[in-house]
Design a protein around this motif. Structure first.
Motif, PDB file in Angstrom:
ATOM      1  N   ALA A  61       0.830  -1.208   0.000  1.00  0.00           N
ATOM      2  CA  ALA A  61       0.000   0.000   0.000  1.00  0.00           C
ATOM      3  C   ALA A  61       0.865   1.259   0.000  1.00  0.00           C
ATOM      4  N   ILE A  62       1.939   1.250   0.764  1.00  0.00           N
ATOM      5  CA  ILE A  62       2.854   2.396   0.783  1.00  0.00           C
ATOM      6  C   ILE A  62       3.496   2.574  -0.591  1.00  0.00           C
ATOM      7  N   LEU A  63       3.936   1.495  -1.205  1.00  0.00           N
ATOM      8  CA  LEU A  63       4.577   1.595  -2.516  1.00  0.00           C
ATOM      9  C   LEU A  63       3.599   2.078  -3.587  1.00  0.00           C
ATOM     10  N   ARG A  64       2.336   1.663  -3.486  1.00  0.00           N
ATOM     11  CA  ARG A  64       1.323   2.150  -4.431  1.00  0.00           C
ATOM     12  C   ARG A  64       1.132   3.661  -4.278  1.00  0.00           C
ATOM     13  N   ALA A  65       1.084   4.116  -3.041  1.00  0.00           N
ATOM     14  CA  ALA A  65       0.899   5.555  -2.800  1.00  0.00           C
ATOM     15  C   ALA A  65       2.111   6.360  -3.256  1.00  0.00           C
ATOM     16  N   VAL A  66       3.300   5.867  -2.952  1.00  0.00           N
ATOM     17  CA  VAL A  66       4.494   6.622  -3.337  1.00  0.00           C
ATOM     18  C   VAL A  66       4.638   6.684  -4.856  1.00  0.00           C
ATOM     19  N   SER A  67       4.126   5.687  -5.555  1.00  0.00           N
ATOM     20  CA  SER A  67       4.185   5.730  -7.020  1.00  0.00           C
ATOM     21  C   SER A  67       3.324   6.866  -7.570  1.00  0.00           C
ATOM     22  N   GLN A  68       2.324   7.298  -6.808  1.00  0.00           N
ATOM     23  CA  GLN A  68       1.487   8.429  -7.212  1.00  0.00           C
ATOM     24  C   GLN A  68       2.108   9.762  -6.795  1.00  0.00           C
ATOM     25  N   VAL A  69       2.933   9.732  -5.758  1.00  0.00           N
ATOM     26  CA  VAL A  69       3.551  10.952  -5.216  1.00  0.00           C
ATOM     27  C   VAL A  69       4.795  11.342  -5.999  1.00  0.00           C
ATOM     28  N   PHE A  70       5.617  10.360  -6.358  1.00  0.00           N
ATOM     29  CA  PHE A  70       6.851  10.653  -7.093  1.00  0.00           C
ATOM     30  C   PHE A  70       6.528  11.085  -8.520  1.00  0.00           C
ATOM     31  N   GLU A  71       7.197  12.129  -8.952  1.00  0.00           N
ATOM     32  CA  GLU A  71       7.125  12.586 -10.337  1.00  0.00           C
ATOM     33  C   GLU A  71       8.502  12.394 -10.961  1.00  0.00           C
ATOM     34  N   ASP A  72       8.525  12.077 -12.242  1.00  0.00           N
ATOM     35  CA  ASP A  72       9.790  11.914 -12.980  1.00  0.00           C
ATOM     36  C   ASP A  72      10.743  10.957 -12.272  1.00  0.00           C
ATOM     37  N   PHE A  73      10.194   9.888 -11.724  1.00  0.00           N
ATOM     38  CA  PHE A  73      11.004   8.903 -11.007  1.00  0.00           C
ATOM     39  C   PHE A  73      11.841   8.121 -11.995  1.00  0.00           C
ATOM     40  N   ARG A  74      13.113   7.915 -11.632  1.00  0.00           N
ATOM     41  CA  ARG A  74      13.959   7.025 -12.448  1.00  0.00           C
ATOM     42  C   ARG A  74      15.086   6.460 -11.585  1.00  0.00           C
ATOM     43  N   TYR A  75      15.410   5.209 -11.853  1.00  0.00           N
ATOM     44  CA  TYR A  75      16.579   4.597 -11.236  1.00  0.00           C
ATOM     45  C   TYR A  75      17.804   4.977 -12.063  1.00  0.00           C
TER      46      TYR A  75
END
Length: 136
Positions: free
Chosen positions: A43-57
């Motif tokens: 659930a935390i990872l699902r939420a953070v995927s909505q919070v992060f913008e322009d995410f990249r490894y």
């Protein structure tokens, strides 16, 4: 961990969840108390995927005993704040993630992340409770 990285980069959160051990422990960059269990971690990872913008490894490192320790270095934005961070991952003997620790910097990015996630935490908790109930 290549499978985790590929699932995150593809936005495949079901695949991310499938890589989590039932007893995974998630340690947040902005909350002292660790969160134990697959349901809350997913659930935390699902939420953070909505919070992060322009995410990249940017980088992936592997080491430790038997190659079971991994570090995935990333960059992202949250609410206009740039941040960099690292996912520290340990996998169990079955290849599932049993420890996931996230660290971010600078402080302004961590504060933006804390505010954005804090605003969603009631929904995160409800999702985790529903997932745990469905799994049992």
């Amino acid at each position: 961990m290549r499978a985790f990285r590929e699932a995150v980069e593809a936005g495949d959160l079901d695949a991310v969840e499938a890589l989590l051990a039932e007893n995974v422990v998630f340690t947040s960059p902005v909350v002292f108390k660790p969160y134990p269990g697959r349901a809350i971690t997913a659930a935390i990872l699902r939420a953070v995927s909505q919070v992060f913008e322009d995410f990249r490894y940017d980088r992936e490192l592997t080491g430790g005993e038997n190659g079971r320790d991994h570090a995935l270095v990333f960059t992202a934005r949250v609410g206009g704040r740039e941040l960099s961070g690292c996912d520290f991952i340990h996998v169990d003997e079955d290849g599932l993630i049993d420890e996931l620790t996230v660290m971010v910097r600078p402080l302004s990015g961590a504060q933006a992340l804390a505010a954005a996630m804090g605003a969603r935490f009631d929904a995160i908790t409800k999702e985790a409770e529903a997932r745990a109930a469905a799994a049992s």
